[in-house]
Scaffold this motif. Sequence first.
Motif, PDB file in Angstrom:
ATOM      1  N   LYS A 195       0.826  -1.221   0.000  1.00  0.00           N
ATOM      2  CA  LYS A 195       0.000   0.000   0.000  1.00  0.00           C
ATOM      3  C   LYS A 195       0.857   1.266   0.000  1.00  0.00           C
ATOM      4  O   LYS A 195       0.464   2.302   0.536  1.00  0.00           O
ATOM      5  CB  LYS A 195      -0.961   0.007   1.195  1.00  0.00           C
ATOM      6  CG  LYS A 195      -1.807  -1.244   1.319  1.00  0.00           C
ATOM      7  CD  LYS A 195      -2.595  -1.538   0.060  1.00  0.00           C
ATOM      8  CE  LYS A 195      -3.423  -2.813   0.195  1.00  0.00           C
ATOM      9  NZ  LYS A 195      -4.091  -3.182  -1.082  1.00  0.00           N
ATOM     10  N   ILE A 196       2.048   1.180  -0.584  1.00  0.00           N
ATOM     11  CA  ILE A 196       2.913   2.348  -0.717  1.00  0.00           C
ATOM     12  C   ILE A 196       2.427   3.191  -1.893  1.00  0.00           C
ATOM     13  O   ILE A 196       2.156   2.675  -2.977  1.00  0.00           O
ATOM     14  CB  ILE A 196       4.377   1.920  -0.945  1.00  0.00           C
ATOM     15  CG1 ILE A 196       4.934   1.224   0.305  1.00  0.00           C
ATOM     16  CG2 ILE A 196       5.252   3.108  -1.303  1.00  0.00           C
ATOM     17  CD1 ILE A 196       6.328   0.670   0.132  1.00  0.00           C
ATOM     18  N   THR A 197       2.300   4.479  -1.672  1.00  0.00           N
ATOM     19  CA  THR A 197       1.939   5.387  -2.751  1.00  0.00           C
ATOM     20  C   THR A 197       3.084   5.426  -3.763  1.00  0.00           C
ATOM     21  O   THR A 197       4.247   5.588  -3.383  1.00  0.00           O
ATOM     22  CB  THR A 197       1.698   6.811  -2.218  1.00  0.00           C
ATOM     23  OG1 THR A 197       0.707   6.748  -1.187  1.00  0.00           O
ATOM     24  CG2 THR A 197       1.236   7.743  -3.321  1.00  0.00           C
ATOM     25  N   VAL A 198       2.773   5.266  -5.034  1.00  0.00           N
ATOM     26  CA  VAL A 198       3.792   5.271  -6.089  1.00  0.00           C
ATOM     27  C   VAL A 198       3.506   6.410  -7.054  1.00  0.00           C
ATOM     28  O   VAL A 198       2.393   6.533  -7.574  1.00  0.00           O
ATOM     29  CB  VAL A 198       3.818   3.935  -6.851  1.00  0.00           C
ATOM     30  CG1 VAL A 198       4.724   4.036  -8.082  1.00  0.00           C
ATOM     31  CG2 VAL A 198       4.301   2.807  -5.947  1.00  0.00           C
ATOM     32  N   ILE A 199       4.520   7.250  -7.253  1.00  0.00           N
ATOM     33  CA  ILE A 199       4.445   8.305  -8.263  1.00  0.00           C
ATOM     34  C   ILE A 199       5.539   8.016  -9.275  1.00  0.00           C
ATOM     35  O   ILE A 199       6.727   8.074  -8.951  1.00  0.00           O
ATOM     36  CB  ILE A 199       4.633   9.705  -7.636  1.00  0.00           C
ATOM     37  CG1 ILE A 199       3.564   9.941  -6.566  1.00  0.00           C
ATOM     38  CG2 ILE A 199       4.554  10.783  -8.729  1.00  0.00           C
ATOM     39  CD1 ILE A 199       3.784  11.209  -5.760  1.00  0.00           C
ATOM     40  N   LEU A 200       5.135   7.676 -10.477  1.00  0.00           N
ATOM     41  CA  LEU A 200       6.069   7.247 -11.513  1.00  0.00           C
ATOM     42  C   LEU A 200       6.177   8.306 -12.604  1.00  0.00           C
ATOM     43  O   LEU A 200       5.197   8.601 -13.287  1.00  0.00           O
ATOM     44  CB  LEU A 200       5.604   5.922 -12.122  1.00  0.00           C
ATOM     45  CG  LEU A 200       6.396   5.387 -13.318  1.00  0.00           C
ATOM     46  CD1 LEU A 200       7.822   5.011 -12.902  1.00  0.00           C
ATOM     47  CD2 LEU A 200       5.686   4.183 -13.940  1.00  0.00           C
ATOM     48  N   ILE A 201       7.372   8.880 -12.740  1.00  0.00           N
ATOM     49  CA  ILE A 201       7.649   9.789 -13.852  1.00  0.00           C
ATOM     50  C   ILE A 201       8.219   8.933 -14.978  1.00  0.00           C
ATOM     51  O   ILE A 201       9.224   8.247 -14.795  1.00  0.00           O
ATOM     52  CB  ILE A 201       8.695  10.862 -13.460  1.00  0.00           C
ATOM     53  CG1 ILE A 201       8.350  11.503 -12.110  1.00  0.00           C
ATOM     54  CG2 ILE A 201       8.818  11.896 -14.564  1.00  0.00           C
ATOM     55  CD1 ILE A 201       7.076  12.253 -12.068  1.00  0.00           C
ATOM     56  N   THR A 202       7.590   8.943 -16.133  1.00  0.00           N
ATOM     57  CA  THR A 202       8.040   8.061 -17.206  1.00  0.00           C
ATOM     58  C   THR A 202       7.736   8.660 -18.575  1.00  0.00           C
ATOM     59  O   THR A 202       6.869   9.523 -18.708  1.00  0.00           O
ATOM     60  CB  THR A 202       7.377   6.674 -17.090  1.00  0.00           C
ATOM     61  OG1 THR A 202       7.883   5.800 -18.109  1.00  0.00           O
ATOM     62  CG2 THR A 202       5.864   6.768 -17.219  1.00  0.00           C
ATOM     63  N   HIS A 203       8.466   8.189 -19.580  1.00  0.00           N
ATOM     64  CA  HIS A 203       8.124   8.537 -20.961  1.00  0.00           C
ATOM     65  C   HIS A 203       7.700   7.297 -21.734  1.00  0.00           C
ATOM     66  O   HIS A 203       7.481   7.358 -22.936  1.00  0.00           O
ATOM     67  CB  HIS A 203       9.300   9.238 -21.664  1.00  0.00           C
ATOM     68  CG  HIS A 203      10.525   8.388 -21.782  1.00  0.00           C
ATOM     69  ND1 HIS A 203      11.507   8.372 -20.821  1.00  0.00           N
ATOM     70  CD2 HIS A 203      10.922   7.526 -22.736  1.00  0.00           C
ATOM     71  CE1 HIS A 203      12.471   7.540 -21.184  1.00  0.00           C
ATOM     72  NE2 HIS A 203      12.132   7.011 -22.339  1.00  0.00           N
ATOM     73  N   HIS A 204       7.589   6.163 -21.004  1.00  0.00           N
ATOM     74  CA  HIS A 204       7.111   4.917 -21.609  1.00  0.00           C
ATOM     75  C   HIS A 204       5.604   4.805 -21.394  1.00  0.00           C
ATOM     76  O   HIS A 204       5.140   4.653 -20.259  1.00  0.00           O
ATOM     77  CB  HIS A 204       7.818   3.707 -20.998  1.00  0.00           C
ATOM     78  CG  HIS A 204       9.271   3.609 -21.337  1.00  0.00           C
ATOM     79  ND1 HIS A 204       9.716   3.396 -22.625  1.00  0.00           N
ATOM     80  CD2 HIS A 204      10.378   3.684 -20.567  1.00  0.00           C
ATOM     81  CE1 HIS A 204      11.036   3.341 -22.635  1.00  0.00           C
ATOM     82  NE2 HIS A 204      11.467   3.524 -21.407  1.00  0.00           N
ATOM     83  N   MET A 205       4.838   4.864 -22.475  1.00  0.00           N
ATOM     84  CA  MET A 205       3.382   4.847 -22.351  1.00  0.00           C
ATOM     85  C   MET A 205       2.854   3.521 -21.808  1.00  0.00           C
ATOM     86  O   MET A 205       1.854   3.495 -21.088  1.00  0.00           O
ATOM     87  CB  MET A 205       2.736   5.159 -23.703  1.00  0.00           C
ATOM     88  CG  MET A 205       3.128   6.507 -24.252  1.00  0.00           C
ATOM     89  SD  MET A 205       2.673   7.849 -23.136  1.00  0.00           S
ATOM     90  CE  MET A 205       3.845   9.107 -23.602  1.00  0.00           C
ATOM     91  N   ASP A 206       3.529   2.421 -22.138  1.00  0.00           N
ATOM     92  CA  ASP A 206       3.070   1.123 -21.642  1.00  0.00           C
ATOM     93  C   ASP A 206       3.243   1.029 -20.122  1.00  0.00           C
ATOM     94  O   ASP A 206       2.477   0.337 -19.448  1.00  0.00           O
ATOM     95  CB  ASP A 206       3.802  -0.021 -22.335  1.00  0.00           C
ATOM     96  CG  ASP A 206       5.311   0.048 -22.145  1.00  0.00           C
ATOM     97  OD1 ASP A 206       5.866   1.151 -22.168  1.00  0.00           O
ATOM     98  OD2 ASP A 206       5.935  -1.023 -21.999  1.00  0.00           O
ATOM     99  N   GLU A 207       4.234   1.737 -19.568  1.00  0.00           N
ATOM    100  CA  GLU A 207       4.392   1.774 -18.112  1.00  0.00           C
ATOM    101  C   GLU A 207       3.297   2.616 -17.476  1.00  0.00           C
ATOM    102  O   GLU A 207       2.689   2.223 -16.477  1.00  0.00           O
ATOM    103  CB  GLU A 207       5.766   2.327 -17.744  1.00  0.00           C
ATOM    104  CG  GLU A 207       6.920   1.435 -18.157  1.00  0.00           C
ATOM    105  CD  GLU A 207       8.275   2.043 -17.848  1.00  0.00           C
ATOM    106  OE1 GLU A 207       9.289   1.378 -18.133  1.00  0.00           O
ATOM    107  OE2 GLU A 207       8.334   3.168 -17.318  1.00  0.00           O
ATOM    108  N   ALA A 208       3.037   3.767 -18.056  1.00  0.00           N
ATOM    109  CA  ALA A 208       1.993   4.648 -17.525  1.00  0.00           C
ATOM    110  C   ALA A 208       0.633   3.962 -17.560  1.00  0.00           C
ATOM    111  O   ALA A 208      -0.211   4.197 -16.685  1.00  0.00           O
ATOM    112  CB  ALA A 208       1.957   5.947 -18.317  1.00  0.00           C
ATOM    113  N   ALA A 209       0.420   3.112 -18.555  1.00  0.00           N
ATOM    114  CA  ALA A 209      -0.873   2.430 -18.694  1.00  0.00           C
ATOM    115  C   ALA A 209      -1.139   1.471 -17.537  1.00  0.00           C
ATOM    116  O   ALA A 209      -2.286   1.069 -17.312  1.00  0.00           O
ATOM    117  CB  ALA A 209      -0.926   1.673 -20.023  1.00  0.00           C
TER     118      ALA A 209
END
Length: 282
Positions: A195-209
């Motif tokens: 239950k850790i909050t995750v904030i992911l900065i990415t330029h990979h759309m498949d990761e953001a999805a």
Amino acid sequence: MDQAIKAEKLCYRYPSMDDRNEASIFDGLSLEIEQGSFVAILGSNGSGKSTLAKHFNAILLPCGGSVRVYDMDTRDEEKLIPIRRRVGMVFQNPDNQIVANVVEEDVAFAPENLGIASPAIRQRVDQALQDVGMYEYRKHAPHLLSGGQKQRVAIAGVIAMEPRCIVLDEPTAMLDPRGRREVMETIKRLNQEKKITVILITHHMDEAAQADRVVVIHKGKIRSDGTPKDVFSDVELLHRLGLAAPETVELCYALRQEGMDLPLDILSSEQCAQVLFNQLKK
């Protein structure tokens, strides 16, 4: 759900040598992130996404407005250590984060600097390495690991501090596909099981999805904010912002341009294949 981070009317300018040509990044940006959520932040180069990430654990401080982390103002110097205990940062190059010659010693580095007692450090290190699937490598030299393994060790070093939130600034940018997959599996497991909050900065759309929520930033402003399906289905907006949708969405979008009646909210390859199969059967 509790609020993890709240940026309110955030303004930030990078200082210049002569104080006359300051680069303004944000001018009144507001964003709230709930505890336990998995949020991906997208944007083209120079959009401000990494600058925003550095405000989340007070690496950078607002020029105007405020950023509150678990209801602590990042501009309050007395709250700096508590804020950084709650929000850990992982950057794109794991080699820049590894400071020891043995994996378990590297993971222990941050808790030691926080003044945690030795028995508790031992427990935290073992648990953190188990959480990222690297316990069997605890006696290894970090420089002998693969890129994905090094990044998982870097993540273990952060979670050994027992943060409530982890901010990852393009953590897979320097990794091969296998390393990217390992890191993403680790991130999702920490979010879902711990239950850790995750904030992911990415330029990979498949990761953001794979996130619960996607925030798109362009020139310091939020241009889109919603579920991955909602955000990625607006392909034309993404294109105007210099971004692409995931490959499955781009394929369906291209085929729609040729007259096929296809939805634009398909994010998995399996779903896309099934929709195309059904379309071809008609």
